[in-house]
Write a protein that holds these residues in place. Structure first.
Motif, PDB file in Angstrom:
ATOM      1  N   THR A  75      70.407 -26.989  18.363  1.00 52.22           N
ATOM      2  CA  THR A  75      69.319 -26.686  19.251  1.00 52.22           C
ATOM      3  C   THR A  75      68.225 -26.777  18.612  1.00 52.22           C
ATOM      4  O   THR A  75      67.138 -27.363  19.218  1.00 52.22           O
ATOM      5  CB  THR A  75      69.505 -24.985  19.711  1.00 52.22           C
ATOM      6  OG1 THR A  75      70.828 -24.925  20.336  1.00 52.22           O
ATOM      7  CG2 THR A  75      68.510 -24.555  20.595  1.00 52.22           C
TER       8      THR A  75
ATOM      9  N   HIS B 116      71.074 -34.032  29.704  1.00 51.27           N
ATOM     10  CA  HIS B 116      72.142 -33.736  30.537  1.00 51.27           C
ATOM     11  C   HIS B 116      73.016 -35.218  30.860  1.00 51.27           C
ATOM     12  O   HIS B 116      73.985 -34.935  30.553  1.00 51.27           O
ATOM     13  CB  HIS B 116      71.627 -33.281  32.095  1.00 51.27           C
ATOM     14  CG  HIS B 116      72.891 -32.883  33.008  1.00 51.27           C
ATOM     15  ND1 HIS B 116      73.863 -31.754  32.421  1.00 51.27           N
ATOM     16  CD2 HIS B 116      73.302 -33.346  33.998  1.00 51.27           C
ATOM     17  CE1 HIS B 116      74.892 -31.942  33.434  1.00 51.27           C
ATOM     18  NE2 HIS B 116      74.624 -32.985  34.477  1.00 51.27           N
ATOM     19  N   LYS B 117      72.211 -35.991  31.133  1.00 54.85           N
ATOM     20  CA  LYS B 117      72.724 -37.416  31.509  1.00 54.85           C
ATOM     21  C   LYS B 117      73.245 -38.511  30.317  1.00 54.85           C
ATOM     22  O   LYS B 117      74.141 -38.879  30.266  1.00 54.85           O
ATOM     23  CB  LYS B 117      71.977 -38.147  32.581  1.00 54.85           C
ATOM     24  CG  LYS B 117      71.867 -37.787  33.894  1.00 54.85           C
ATOM     25  CD  LYS B 117      73.271 -37.320  34.475  1.00 54.85           C
ATOM     26  CE  LYS B 117      73.283 -36.519  35.957  1.00 54.85           C
ATOM     27  NZ  LYS B 117      74.587 -36.197  36.318  1.00 54.85           N
TER      28      LYS B 117
ATOM     29  N   ALA C 165      74.914 -35.773  27.566  1.00 58.75           N
ATOM     30  CA  ALA C 165      76.049 -34.785  27.732  1.00 58.75           C
ATOM     31  C   ALA C 165      76.035 -33.405  27.527  1.00 58.75           C
ATOM     32  O   ALA C 165      76.751 -32.955  27.166  1.00 58.75           O
ATOM     33  CB  ALA C 165      77.236 -35.541  27.563  1.00 58.75           C
ATOM     34  N   GLN C 166      74.863 -32.948  27.468  1.00 55.18           N
ATOM     35  CA  GLN C 166      74.470 -31.672  27.112  1.00 55.18           C
ATOM     36  C   GLN C 166      74.806 -30.540  28.255  1.00 55.18           C
ATOM     37  O   GLN C 166      74.348 -31.033  29.368  1.00 55.18           O
ATOM     38  CB  GLN C 166      73.152 -31.158  26.915  1.00 55.18           C
ATOM     39  CG  GLN C 166      72.975 -31.760  24.920  1.00 55.18           C
ATOM     40  CD  GLN C 166      73.631 -31.231  24.223  1.00 55.18           C
ATOM     41  OE1 GLN C 166      73.500 -30.033  23.884  1.00 55.18           O
ATOM     42  NE2 GLN C 166      74.241 -32.070  23.233  1.00 55.18           N
ATOM     43  N   LYS C 167      75.600 -29.457  28.203  1.00 56.06           N
ATOM     44  CA  LYS C 167      75.748 -28.628  29.239  1.00 56.06           C
ATOM     45  C   LYS C 167      74.403 -27.887  29.555  1.00 56.06           C
ATOM     46  O   LYS C 167      73.486 -28.053  29.008  1.00 56.06           O
ATOM     47  CB  LYS C 167      76.498 -27.376  28.832  1.00 56.06           C
ATOM     48  CG  LYS C 167      77.958 -28.183  28.400  1.00 56.06           C
ATOM     49  CD  LYS C 167      79.067 -27.043  27.821  1.00 56.06           C
ATOM     50  CE  LYS C 167      80.475 -27.716  27.627  1.00 56.06           C
ATOM     51  NZ  LYS C 167      80.969 -26.831  26.726  1.00 56.06           N
ATOM     52  N   HIS C 168      74.526 -27.425  30.858  1.00 55.25           N
ATOM     53  CA  HIS C 168      73.171 -26.569  31.207  1.00 55.25           C
ATOM     54  C   HIS C 168      72.820 -25.591  30.321  1.00 55.25           C
ATOM     55  O   HIS C 168      71.523 -25.363  30.179  1.00 55.25           O
ATOM     56  CB  HIS C 168      73.248 -26.193  32.767  1.00 55.25           C
ATOM     57  CG  HIS C 168      73.413 -27.183  33.632  1.00 55.25           C
ATOM     58  ND1 HIS C 168      73.430 -27.135  34.975  1.00 55.25           N
ATOM     59  CD2 HIS C 168      73.465 -28.867  33.648  1.00 55.25           C
ATOM     60  CE1 HIS C 168      73.566 -28.375  35.725  1.00 55.25           C
ATOM     61  NE2 HIS C 168      73.613 -29.227  34.849  1.00 55.25           N
ATOM     62  N   GLN C 169      73.648 -24.905  29.904  1.00 59.54           N
ATOM     63  CA  GLN C 169      73.421 -23.701  29.167  1.00 59.54           C
ATOM     64  C   GLN C 169      72.756 -24.264  27.586  1.00 59.54           C
ATOM     65  O   GLN C 169      71.792 -23.632  26.882  1.00 59.54           O
ATOM     66  CB  GLN C 169      74.792 -22.707  28.835  1.00 59.54           C
ATOM     67  CG  GLN C 169      75.389 -22.208  29.723  1.00 59.54           C
ATOM     68  CD  GLN C 169      76.438 -23.098  30.401  1.00 59.54           C
ATOM     69  OE1 GLN C 169      76.355 -24.405  30.578  1.00 59.54           O
ATOM     70  NE2 GLN C 169      77.543 -22.569  30.586  1.00 59.54           N
ATOM     71  N   ASP C 170      73.131 -25.198  27.307  1.00 61.10           N
ATOM     72  CA  ASP C 170      72.570 -25.805  26.063  1.00 61.10           C
ATOM     73  C   ASP C 170      71.211 -26.231  26.089  1.00 61.10           C
ATOM     74  O   ASP C 170      70.443 -26.128  25.360  1.00 61.10           O
ATOM     75  CB  ASP C 170      73.871 -26.840  25.394  1.00 61.10           C
ATOM     76  CG  ASP C 170      75.054 -26.413  24.851  1.00 61.10           C
ATOM     77  OD1 ASP C 170      75.026 -24.873  24.616  1.00 61.10           O
ATOM     78  OD2 ASP C 170      76.009 -26.852  24.859  1.00 61.10           O
TER      79      ASP C 170
ATOM     80  N   LEU D  95      68.499 -20.766  32.702  1.00 57.86           N
ATOM     81  CA  LEU D  95      69.575 -21.688  33.168  1.00 57.86           C
ATOM     82  C   LEU D  95      69.201 -22.229  34.669  1.00 57.86           C
ATOM     83  O   LEU D  95      69.297 -23.409  34.965  1.00 57.86           O
ATOM     84  CB  LEU D  95      71.036 -21.089  33.323  1.00 57.86           C
ATOM     85  CG  LEU D  95      72.161 -21.596  33.804  1.00 57.86           C
ATOM     86  CD1 LEU D  95      72.377 -22.875  32.869  1.00 57.86           C
ATOM     87  CD2 LEU D  95      73.113 -20.736  33.944  1.00 57.86           C
TER      88      LEU D  95
ATOM     89  N   GLU E 246      68.723 -26.184  35.768  1.00 58.92           N
ATOM     90  CA  GLU E 246      69.211 -26.766  37.305  1.00 58.92           C
ATOM     91  C   GLU E 246      68.194 -27.167  38.200  1.00 58.92           C
ATOM     92  O   GLU E 246      68.439 -27.938  38.763  1.00 58.92           O
ATOM     93  CB  GLU E 246      69.946 -25.593  37.796  1.00 58.92           C
ATOM     94  CG  GLU E 246      71.297 -25.223  37.048  1.00 58.92           C
ATOM     95  CD  GLU E 246      72.083 -23.834  37.501  1.00 58.92           C
ATOM     96  OE1 GLU E 246      71.668 -23.250  38.283  1.00 58.92           O
ATOM     97  OE2 GLU E 246      73.189 -23.634  36.870  1.00 58.92           O
TER      98      GLU E 246
END
Length: 191
Positions: A69, A146-147, A150-155, A164, A168
Motif C-alpha cells: 500500500t 482495479h483493471k 487487479a487490485q481488490k476494492h478494499q486494497d 470503499l 466503487e
C-alpha cells in the motif's frame, strides 16, 4: 525472506535487501506507472524515482499499512506529479509558440502499447488508453489499479486513502465516462 524481515533489513541500510526489494516489486511499480503515464520511457524514469524515494524514506515506514500500500502510494504520487509536469510543459510550449519563441520541434507522442495487451487487442487497447487520459486523476487511478493491476476494492481504498464506497463510485464513474468516450469509436468501427 518474509516482508517484515526485509523491511527491517532495509531500514538498517542493507543493500542486498534493497536489491531483493527492487527485484520483487519493479514490475508492479513499472506497470502501475505505465498505466498512468502511458509512456515507457517516462514509466522507467518514474520507477527509478520510486525506488530512490523508497531507499531514502524506508526508515519512516512504520508498518501502519501494508508495504505494498505504501509503495503504491509512492508510485501514484510520482506518476501524477510527472503527468502534471508534462501538462505544464505543454502549456508553456503553447504560450511560447504564440510568441514565436519555441525553439524545439513539436514532438508527437509515439503509439502507446501496454505490455499486458495481446497483439490482436492493441488497437482497441490504444483507444481505451487514450480515453483513460481524459479521466479525472482519481478515476484514472482507481480504474488503473482495479483493471490493470487487479487490485481488490478494499486494497484500492487503502492505497488511495478513501472509503470503499468512494472507490466503487470512482470505478463506476470511470466506466461510465469511458463508455461515453468510446461509444463513437465502437459505433464507427462496428465492434
Amino acid at each position: 525472506m518474509n516482508q517484515p524481515e526485509l523491511i527491517v533489513q532495509l531500514q538498517q541500510g542493507d543493500e542486498q535487501a534493497f536489491k531483493k526489494l527492487v527485484d520483487e516489486w519493479q514490475d508492479m511499480v513499472y506497470n502501475t506507472a505505465l498505466g498512468i503515464v502511458q509512456n515507457e520511457d517516462d514509466a522507467d524514469d518514474i520507477t527509478q524515482d520510486v525506488f530512490i524515494q523508497v531507499y531514502q524514506s524506508v526508515r519512516s515506514f512504520k508498518g501502519e499499512s501494508k508495504f505494498s500500500t505504501w509503495l503504491y502510494r509512492i508510485v501514484i504520487s510520482k506518476a501524477l506529479d510527472h503527468v502534471k509536469k508534462k501538462k505544464r510543459k505543454k502549456r508553456f510550449a503553447f504560450v511560447q509558440s504564440l510568441f514565436g519563441t519555441a525553439s524545439e520541434e513539436e514532438i508527437h507522442p509515439e503509439e502507446f502499447n501496454h505490455p499486458g495487451v495481446l497483439m490482436e487487442n492493441r488497437e482497441r487497447a490504444a483507444e481505451l488508453f487514450k480515453a483513460m487520459e481524459q479521466l479525472p486523476d482519481n478515476q484514472r487511478i482507481a480504474f488503473t489499479l482495479h483493471k490493470l493491476e487487479a487490485q481488490k476494492h478494499q486494497d484500492i481504498a487503502a492505497i488511495m486513502n478513501i472509503s470503499l464506497t468512494a472507490v466503487e463510485s470512482l470505478i463506476a464513474r470511470a466506466k461510465g465516462n469511458l463508455r461515453k468516450t468510446l461509444n463513437a469509436y465502437y459505433t464507427n468501427n462496428n465492434f
